[in-house]
Motif scaffolding. Structure first.
Motif, PDB file in Angstrom:
ATOM      1  N   PHE A 262       0.837  -1.204   0.000  1.00  0.00           N
ATOM      2  CA  PHE A 262       0.000   0.000   0.000  1.00  0.00           C
ATOM      3  C   PHE A 262       0.869   1.249   0.000  1.00  0.00           C
ATOM      4  N   VAL A 263       0.612   2.136  -0.938  1.00  0.00           N
ATOM      5  CA  VAL A 263       1.273   3.437  -0.904  1.00  0.00           C
ATOM      6  C   VAL A 263       0.441   4.432  -0.090  1.00  0.00           C
ATOM      7  N   VAL A 264      -0.857   4.178  -0.007  1.00  0.00           N
ATOM      8  CA  VAL A 264      -1.765   4.950   0.848  1.00  0.00           C
ATOM      9  C   VAL A 264      -2.646   3.953   1.600  1.00  0.00           C
ATOM     10  N   LEU A 265      -2.734   4.128   2.921  1.00  0.00           N
ATOM     11  CA  LEU A 265      -3.544   3.234   3.753  1.00  0.00           C
ATOM     12  C   LEU A 265      -4.062   4.020   4.942  1.00  0.00           C
ATOM     13  N   ALA A 266      -5.358   3.905   5.222  1.00  0.00           N
ATOM     14  CA  ALA A 266      -5.958   4.660   6.324  1.00  0.00           C
ATOM     15  C   ALA A 266      -6.993   3.804   7.040  1.00  0.00           C
ATOM     16  N   GLY A 267      -7.183   4.106   8.318  1.00  0.00           N
ATOM     17  CA  GLY A 267      -8.146   3.355   9.099  1.00  0.00           C
ATOM     18  C   GLY A 267      -9.578   3.789   8.879  1.00  0.00           C
ATOM     19  N   HIS A 268      -9.799   5.100   8.587  1.00  0.00           N
ATOM     20  CA  HIS A 268     -11.170   5.613   8.492  1.00  0.00           C
ATOM     21  C   HIS A 268     -11.567   5.995   7.076  1.00  0.00           C
ATOM     22  N   GLU A 269     -10.769   6.857   6.404  1.00  0.00           N
ATOM     23  CA  GLU A 269     -11.149   7.295   5.064  1.00  0.00           C
ATOM     24  C   GLU A 269      -9.941   7.847   4.320  1.00  0.00           C
TER      25      GLU A 269
ATOM     26  N   SER B 168       0.570   2.809  -6.600  1.00  0.00           N
ATOM     27  CA  SER B 168       0.478   1.452  -6.061  1.00  0.00           C
ATOM     28  C   SER B 168      -0.897   1.318  -5.432  1.00  0.00           C
ATOM     29  N   ASP B 169      -1.090   0.328  -4.562  1.00  0.00           N
ATOM     30  CA  ASP B 169      -2.418   0.086  -4.003  1.00  0.00           C
ATOM     31  C   ASP B 169      -2.805   1.153  -2.981  1.00  0.00           C
ATOM     32  N   LEU B 170      -4.107   1.384  -2.880  1.00  0.00           N
ATOM     33  CA  LEU B 170      -4.701   2.286  -1.893  1.00  0.00           C
ATOM     34  C   LEU B 170      -5.678   1.467  -1.068  1.00  0.00           C
ATOM     35  N   GLY B 171      -5.664   1.652   0.252  1.00  0.00           N
ATOM     36  CA  GLY B 171      -6.544   0.856   1.091  1.00  0.00           C
ATOM     37  C   GLY B 171      -7.140   1.651   2.233  1.00  0.00           C
ATOM     38  N   VAL B 172      -8.299   1.183   2.712  1.00  0.00           N
ATOM     39  CA  VAL B 172      -8.932   1.762   3.890  1.00  0.00           C
ATOM     40  C   VAL B 172      -9.659   0.647   4.632  1.00  0.00           C
ATOM     41  N   SER B 173      -9.509   0.626   5.977  1.00  0.00           N
ATOM     42  CA  SER B 173     -10.164  -0.380   6.812  1.00  0.00           C
ATOM     43  C   SER B 173      -9.962   0.012   8.289  1.00  0.00           C
ATOM     44  N   PRO B 174     -10.974  -0.129   9.137  1.00  0.00           N
ATOM     45  CA  PRO B 174     -12.295  -0.718   8.888  1.00  0.00           C
ATOM     46  C   PRO B 174     -13.259   0.223   8.178  1.00  0.00           C
ATOM     47  N   GLY B 175     -12.857   1.508   8.014  1.00  0.00           N
ATOM     48  CA  GLY B 175     -13.675   2.407   7.216  1.00  0.00           C
ATOM     49  C   GLY B 175     -13.695   1.961   5.768  1.00  0.00           C
ATOM     50  N   SER B 176     -14.557   2.598   4.973  1.00  0.00           N
ATOM     51  CA  SER B 176     -14.680   2.193   3.571  1.00  0.00           C
ATOM     52  C   SER B 176     -14.791   3.385   2.627  1.00  0.00           C
ATOM     53  N   SER B 177     -14.605   4.598   3.137  1.00  0.00           N
ATOM     54  CA  SER B 177     -14.832   5.790   2.330  1.00  0.00           C
ATOM     55  C   SER B 177     -13.566   6.198   1.568  1.00  0.00           C
ATOM     56  N   VAL B 178     -13.677   6.272   0.241  1.00  0.00           N
ATOM     57  CA  VAL B 178     -12.645   6.849  -0.613  1.00  0.00           C
ATOM     58  C   VAL B 178     -13.327   7.933  -1.438  1.00  0.00           C
ATOM     59  N   THR B 179     -13.022   9.191  -1.136  1.00  0.00           N
ATOM     60  CA  THR B 179     -13.667  10.325  -1.792  1.00  0.00           C
ATOM     61  C   THR B 179     -12.789  10.834  -2.920  1.00  0.00           C
TER      62      THR B 179
ATOM     63  N   VAL C 290      -4.833  -1.334  -7.230  1.00  0.00           N
ATOM     64  CA  VAL C 290      -6.242  -1.499  -6.851  1.00  0.00           C
ATOM     65  C   VAL C 290      -6.561  -0.673  -5.617  1.00  0.00           C
ATOM     66  N   ILE C 291      -7.845  -0.391  -5.464  1.00  0.00           N
ATOM     67  CA  ILE C 291      -8.364   0.239  -4.257  1.00  0.00           C
ATOM     68  C   ILE C 291      -9.026  -0.846  -3.414  1.00  0.00           C
ATOM     69  N   GLN C 292      -8.523  -1.024  -2.197  1.00  0.00           N
ATOM     70  CA  GLN C 292      -9.035  -2.059  -1.293  1.00  0.00           C
ATOM     71  C   GLN C 292      -9.823  -1.367  -0.179  1.00  0.00           C
ATOM     72  N   LYS C 293     -11.129  -1.621  -0.138  1.00  0.00           N
ATOM     73  CA  LYS C 293     -11.993  -0.952   0.830  1.00  0.00           C
ATOM     74  C   LYS C 293     -12.649  -1.971   1.753  1.00  0.00           C
TER      75      LYS C 293
ATOM     76  N   ILE D  23      -5.340   5.203  12.337  1.00  0.00           N
ATOM     77  CA  ILE D  23      -6.693   5.322  12.888  1.00  0.00           C
ATOM     78  C   ILE D  23      -7.612   6.172  12.013  1.00  0.00           C
ATOM     79  N   ALA D  24      -7.145   7.300  11.543  1.00  0.00           N
ATOM     80  CA  ALA D  24      -8.052   8.258  10.910  1.00  0.00           C
ATOM     81  C   ALA D  24      -7.923   8.272   9.388  1.00  0.00           C
TER      82      ALA D  24
END
Length: 247
Positions: free
Chosen positions: A55-62, A75-86, A96-99, A232-233
């Protein structure tokens, strides 16, 4: 009265001589002659990111990419446990975007492990505080009990080894400030452990992986040769470029 041996005494003298203004050396706790000699510290091991590595970008909320020119995510972008990618990031083909799925959950889990590893390093820390701009620093463990910033001039990292920066609170880079690498320093070996949140303002350039407890914000035209990992955020970006460090 117990006397220190000449070997330990000599090590203390060498350590004091090695300390320079602006980069204060932490005092080692020498309990025996077998203790680590911080006048010649052992090299730091890289922080193992495990499933967060891709993951080049990874966040817990959004993750928010802004309304301007799309940020380039190489590279890949991910968010968890949140699922918002604006927004609509410009993703590298094949990325890929992993939500809120198994891949992003594993990444966040291992980000927490990596964060605690970086924050928990204790061998021969060099105490720093506030401004890093204008300095040339060499591989090692750098520790701040507050925040760190690069605002007055560029920071140079020199040497083929691992750099770990621990800070209890924030990390700030102001507009157009840069981290530059010389003498074999590599982005894959640089880790910024941020106790709260990191801010990279417009057109700033950073090398290395940010491990932030809360959030990461990048301004227009900011470039990260590494990773923006917020436990976290959120990760917020505006027309920025994020690429994995070269292996």
């Amino acid at each position: 009265m117990t006397m220190r041996s000449p070997t330990v005494a000599a090590a203390l003298v060498l350590l004091l001589l090695a300390c320079t203004a602006g980069v204060q050396c932490a005092r080692p706790l020498l309990q025996s002659e077998d203790a680590v000699d911080c006048s010649n510290p052992p090299p730091q091991a890289p922080v193992d990111l495990r499933n967060a590595t891709t993951f080049v970008v990874l966040a817990g909320h959004e993750v928010t990419t802004g309304a301007g020119v799309a940020s380039r995510i190489l590279s890949d972008l991910g968010v968890s446990p949140g699922s918002s990618v604006t927004g609509q990031p410009d993703m590298l083909e094949g990325s890929v975007i992993q939500k809120a799925n198994g891949a992003s959950a594993a990444g966040i889990r291992d980000l927490g492990i990596a964060y605690n590893d970086a924050a928990g390093r204790t061998v021969c820390p060099i105490l720093v505080a506030g401004e890093l701009g204008g300095m040339t620093l060499y591989p090692g463990l750098y520790k701040s009990s507050s925040g760190l910033e690069i605002t007055d001039a560029n920071l140079t990292l020199s040497g083929d080894g691992v750099f770990i920066f621990q800070m209890a609170t924030t990390f700030l880079m102001t507009k157009t400030m840069k981290v530059t690498l010389t003498n074999g320093a590599q982005a894959k070996n640089i880790f910024w452990q941020v106790g709260t949140s990191a801010t990279l303002m417009d057109k700033s350039v950073l090398y290395g992986t940010i491990l932030a407890d809360q959030s990461i914000t990048s301004g227009t035209g900011a470039v990260i040769h590494g990773r923006a990992l917020a436990r976290i955020a959120s990760v917020t970006m505006e027309s920025a470029v994020f690429s994995l460090p070269a292996e």
